[in-house]
Motif scaffolding. Structure first.
Motif, PDB file in Angstrom:
ATOM      1  N   GLY A 469       0.632  -1.092   0.010  1.00  0.00           N
ATOM      2  CA  GLY A 469       0.090   0.262   0.113  1.00  0.00           C
ATOM      3  C   GLY A 469       0.942   1.326  -0.054  1.00  0.00           C
ATOM      4  N   SER A 470       2.254   1.135  -0.218  1.00  0.00           N
ATOM      5  CA  SER A 470       3.031   2.196  -0.422  1.00  0.00           C
ATOM      6  C   SER A 470       2.718   3.199  -1.796  1.00  0.00           C
ATOM      7  CB  SER A 470       4.647   2.221   0.236  1.00  0.00           C
ATOM      8  OG  SER A 470       4.938   1.034  -0.626  1.00  0.00           O
ATOM      9  N   GLY A 471       2.310   2.524  -2.484  1.00  0.00           N
ATOM     10  CA  GLY A 471       2.164   3.321  -3.946  1.00  0.00           C
ATOM     11  C   GLY A 471       2.945   2.691  -4.948  1.00  0.00           C
ATOM     12  N   LYS A 472       3.460   1.708  -4.812  1.00  0.00           N
ATOM     13  CA  LYS A 472       4.376   0.965  -5.999  1.00  0.00           C
ATOM     14  C   LYS A 472       3.592   0.733  -7.233  1.00  0.00           C
ATOM     15  CE  LYS A 472       5.470  -2.450  -3.302  1.00  0.00           C
ATOM     16  NZ  LYS A 472       4.796  -2.437  -2.238  1.00  0.00           N
ATOM     17  N   SER A 473       2.672  -0.023  -6.880  1.00  0.00           N
ATOM     18  CA  SER A 473       1.806  -0.339  -8.245  1.00  0.00           C
ATOM     19  C   SER A 473       1.229   0.983  -8.929  1.00  0.00           C
ATOM     20  CB  SER A 473       0.608  -1.292  -8.044  1.00  0.00           C
ATOM     21  OG  SER A 473       1.116  -2.331  -7.377  1.00  0.00           O
ATOM     22  N   THR A 474       0.634   1.850  -7.690  1.00  0.00           N
ATOM     23  CA  THR A 474       0.140   3.037  -8.332  1.00  0.00           C
ATOM     24  C   THR A 474       1.194   3.825  -9.257  1.00  0.00           C
ATOM     25  OG1 THR A 474      -1.048   3.018  -6.151  1.00  0.00           O
ATOM     26  CG2 THR A 474      -1.282   5.115  -7.583  1.00  0.00           C
TER      27      THR A 474
HETATM   28  P1  ADP Z   1       1.503  -1.085  -3.481  1.00  0.00           P
HETATM   29  O1  ADP Z   1       2.495  -0.392  -3.026  1.00  0.00           O
HETATM   30  O2  ADP Z   1       1.310  -2.222  -2.250  1.00  0.00           O
HETATM   31  O3  ADP Z   1       1.639  -1.948  -4.894  1.00  0.00           O
HETATM   32  P2  ADP Z   1      -0.803   0.499  -4.288  1.00  0.00           P
HETATM   33  O4  ADP Z   1      -0.046   1.268  -5.184  1.00  0.00           O
HETATM   34  O5  ADP Z   1      -1.445  -0.870  -4.877  1.00  0.00           O
HETATM   35  O6  ADP Z   1       0.227  -0.259  -3.252  1.00  0.00           O
HETATM   36  O7  ADP Z   1      -1.786   1.206  -3.405  1.00  0.00           O
HETATM   37  C1  ADP Z   1      -1.598   2.510  -3.012  1.00  0.00           C
HETATM   38  C2  ADP Z   1      -2.748   2.915  -2.199  1.00  0.00           C
HETATM   39  O8  ADP Z   1      -3.680   3.174  -2.934  1.00  0.00           O
HETATM   40  C3  ADP Z   1      -3.070   1.797  -1.134  1.00  0.00           C
HETATM   41  O9  ADP Z   1      -3.428   2.675   0.070  1.00  0.00           O
HETATM   42  C4  ADP Z   1      -4.311   1.389  -1.682  1.00  0.00           C
HETATM   43  O10 ADP Z   1      -5.329   1.542  -0.548  1.00  0.00           O
HETATM   44  C5  ADP Z   1      -4.979   2.554  -2.691  1.00  0.00           C
HETATM   45  N1  ADP Z   1      -5.487   1.765  -3.900  1.00  0.00           N
HETATM   46  C6  ADP Z   1      -4.767   0.930  -4.754  1.00  0.00           C
HETATM   47  N2  ADP Z   1      -5.519   0.501  -5.637  1.00  0.00           N
HETATM   48  C7  ADP Z   1      -6.692   1.294  -5.404  1.00  0.00           C
HETATM   49  C8  ADP Z   1      -7.991   1.489  -6.289  1.00  0.00           C
HETATM   50  N3  ADP Z   1      -8.317   0.832  -7.267  1.00  0.00           N
HETATM   51  N4  ADP Z   1      -8.890   2.220  -5.753  1.00  0.00           N
HETATM   52  C9  ADP Z   1      -8.734   3.099  -4.605  1.00  0.00           C
HETATM   53  N5  ADP Z   1      -7.550   2.888  -3.932  1.00  0.00           N
HETATM   54  C10 ADP Z   1      -6.660   2.030  -4.173  1.00  0.00           C
END
Ligand code: ADP
Ligand code: MG
Length: 676
Positions: A469-474
């Motif tokens: 949830g740190s925003g890597k995928s985002t």
């Molecule tokens: P990670 O670093 O594990 O890949 P993400 O980038 O997936 O984390 O998520 C970063 C934040 O965005 C998290 O707090 C998550 O709750 C939120 N998030 C991720 N995907 C969605 C989505 N489709 N809709 C709303 N919030 C999201």
């Protein structure tokens, strides 16, 4: 009117079939005409039964009219004499003039009738047998013939309407599919698969149902009613006008019901969406449901939603059930207030009731029969119309929902005049990125990315680490434009990716998403999905590099094994290997691997990472991973550490171990784990 308005929205889809639509309307009118004609046969039949053969009847009528004209003319002459004598007072004169005008009108009417009777005598009667029974038999033959013609028209009309409805439904379905492909990822996920699925199934079915009713019954029945009312007007317009008394009442009723129906229908469709949702969730998470033994919970949830649906649909059915009898009652009322006065006039041989003139001449029995028949002929289609009212309203609501979906704007816009993006060879840059996920109700969400800036040179291999949830995928999902940054921009070789055609941009990317998604096809096809033009050799090479070949022997049909829905017939690691092969076969200039090897065993991961080392030489690579190991560190150029949406550090492994406590902890935890 709102019915027409509702369907107006789907007009763009109907327009291309307008020739067919006009044809169907033409046949609908023909049906109405035959209906009226059939009913008109009542008149000659009753006449013959009551008055002897038609020839005699016409002669008798002619004589009567002639007589009437002569006597009326005599009356006019006497009035004229009185007027000329000059013995009358002013008011008497006025009264005489009025009467004279009335008489003249009567003569005009009689003349018209004489004209028509003569026409009938000259053109129709020669064909009519003089024998009473033969005439009735002939009329029945005509009746059967007209019914057959009507049947043929209904058949043709139904076929035309059917084809228009089916084609339009297919067009709308295809448009929805295109829309799904065009919409951005975020909008689609917010809407949800079940809600989208119910558009394709339930909503579309409701719409097509309504369209067939509109094109079929709703086109035919009003014509039938109108032709009957028009004929009734010809017979006696005053009495027919009386029957119109109920029209405004029915109008108000339908208006009220219409509003209720539309609201209820929308609710019903939403409810159906939710049923789909529960269903989809249960089917998708079948394994969890079984393992946790929570079937009862899902059953209860499903039951709740079904009950909800029941309540909504019962409301519609109640209105539906109410309209039919009430319309029938009103129709009966209309017949009552028309036929009863007519009966009175007939029996009392008068033309007025309480001083109100209701007929030109006292009606005879055939006229009464005809009035009655036409009114029944008009009420029946109206009743039929009312019984389809709720279905039509439901379909208008469906049209509403579908068009609303088709009008949804994508959050990702294609540039109007896109810039060219040659194969990436300089750098990828995230510049001051801020991003928050959208919500359905527009409530703000905390930022998933805050002020992230990162510049990556071509050929670099960047590892992104951080807690869940740190925003890597985002962050890396910004590259294929699953969504756009709220602020800041992503540049490839200095070109903002928003200015590049989506196709051009995505052509350069090789993406392995966090949750591996495969298609229900063979392993070979799944790999080739990445590059449809790839040769068998290339596919095999990609399969070898990513360790797909290694497990092919265990597969029943090797490369030709079908992987099942979403790759259900494979293990998680096997799926990931195929997904990797699918990405590298594209020979992308930017490779994005989001926890792409998380489910692969260490031994194979090691081999794959070695292969990656050589593969990532001619592209820029982003790897999100939890396991930063030696093999990876050998070819990784920099490591990015994400924490709560911020990029808190970026550099080489040794350097980060010293300067970044969070990275230090992450790495140490991982080391301990491995040692254990
Ligand atoms: P990670 O670093 O594990 O890949 P993400 O980038 O997936 O984390 O998520 C970063 C934040 O965005 C998290 O707090 C998550 O709750 C939120 N998030 C991720 N995907 C969605 C989505 N489709 N809709 C709303 N919030 C999201
Ligand atoms: Mg992630």
């Amino acid at each position: 009117m709102s019915v027409i308005e509702g369907f107006f929205k789907v007009w763009p889809f109907l327009r291309r079939y307008r020739v067919k639509i006009w044809l169907s309307i033409f046949f609908a009118v023909l049906v109405g005409v035959f209906w009226g004609a059939n009913l008109s046969v009542v008149f000659p039949v009753t006449t013959i039964l009551m008055e002897g053969n038609l020839q005699d009847y016409v002669e008798k009528q002619l004589d009567e009219l002639q007589e009437q004209t002569t006597s009326t003319e005599a009356q006019i002459a006497s009035i004229d004499r009185e007027l000329e004598s000059g013995e009358l007072s002013e008011s008497q004169q006025v009264r005489r003039l009025d009467t004279r005008a009335e008489h003249q009108e009567r003569i005009a009417r009689a003349t018209r009738s004489i004209h028509w009777l003569n026409w009938t005598k000259a053109t129709i009667l020669p064909w009519v047998p003089t024998d009473q029974f033969n005439t009735v038999a002939m009329l029945f033959v005509i009746l059967v013939f007209a019914t057959a013609m009507k049947g043929i028209c209904i058949f043709i009309q139904s076929m035309i309407v059917g084809s228009v409805v089916e084609l339009t439904t297919i067009d709308i379905r295809k448009a929805c599919f295109r829309k799904c492909l065009k919409l951005d990822y975020q909008t689609l996920t917010l809407e949800g698969t079940p809600a989208l699925m119910s558009r394709f199934t339930f909503d579309l079915q409701e719409l097509s149902h309504g369209l067939s009713l509109v094109g079929g019954r709703m086109a035919r029945e009003p014509v039938k009613a109108i032709s009957c009312i028009a004929l009734a007007f010809l017979v006696n317009w005053r009495l027919t006008l009386l029957s119109m008394f109920f029209v405004p009442i029915a109008g108000i009723m339908f208006h009220r019901f219409g509003k209720m129906l539309k609201k209820a229908s929308l609710r019903m469709m939403e409810s159906m969406s939710r049923i789909y949702q529960v269903l989809e969730e249960m089917l998708n998470a079948m394994r969890v449901v079984i393992a946790f033994g929570n079937g009862a919970r899902h059953r209860k949830q499903f039951h709740e939603e079904n009950r909800n649906y029941y309540n909504k649909s019962m409301k519609i059915r109640m209105i539906d059930a109410f309209t039919n009898p009430s319309v029938e009652l009103m129709g009966m009322g209309a017949i009552f207030i028309t036929v009863l006065p007519c009966m009175y006039l007939l029996l009392r041989k008068t033309t007025t009731i309480w001083g109100v003139q209701l007929a030109d001449e006292p009606p005879d029995i055939p006229t009464l029969m005809l009035m009655y028949t036409f009114l029944v002929g008009a009420v029946d289609p109206v009743r039929k119309l009312s019984s389809i009212y709720s279905k039509i309203k439901r379909s208008v609501a469906a049209a509403d929902r579908l068009t609303k979906f088709l009008e949804t704007e994508s959050r990702i816009e294609e540039p109007k005049s896109p810039r060219l993006l040659p194969r990436h060879q300089q750098h990828v840059e995230f510049r001051n990125i801020r991003f928050a996920y959208a919500t359905k109700d527009g409530k703000p969400r905390p930022d998933a990315l805050c002020d992230v800036s990162l510049k990556v040179e071509y050929g670099e291999c960047i590892v992104v680490v951080g807690e869940n949830g740190s925003g890597k995928s985002t962050l890396i999902n910004l590259l294929p434009r699953y969504y756009d940054a709220d602020r800041g921009s992503v540049l490839i070789d200095g070109v903002d990716i928003k200015d590049v055609a989506l196709r051009d941009l995505r052509k350069q990317l090789g993406v392995v998403t966090q949750d591996t998604q495969l298609f229900n096809a063979t392993i070979y096809e799944n790999i080739r999905y990445g590059a449809p033009e790839a040769s068998r050799q290339q596919v095999e090479e990609a399969a070898r590099l990513t360790g797909v070949t290694a497990f092919l022997e265990q597969m029943p049909d090797g490369f030709e094994t079908v992987v099942g829905e979403k790759g259900a017939a494979l293990s998680g690691g096997q799926r990931q290997r195929i997904a990797l092969a699918r990405a590298i076969i594209r020979k992308p200039s930017i490779m994005i691997l989001d926890e792409a090897t998380s489910a692969i065993d260490s031994q194979s991961e090691y081999q794959i990472q070695q292969a990656l080392a050589s593969l990532t030489k001619d592209c820029t690579t982003f790897i999100v991973t939890h396991s930063v190991n030696r093999t990876l560190l050998n070819f990784v150029t920099r490591i990015v550490v994400m924490h709560e949406g911020h990029m808190i550090a970026c550099g080489r492994h040794e350097q980060l171990l010293e300067t970044c406590p969070i990275y230090h902890n992450l790495f140490k935890a991982q080391m301990n784990q491995r040692a254990a």
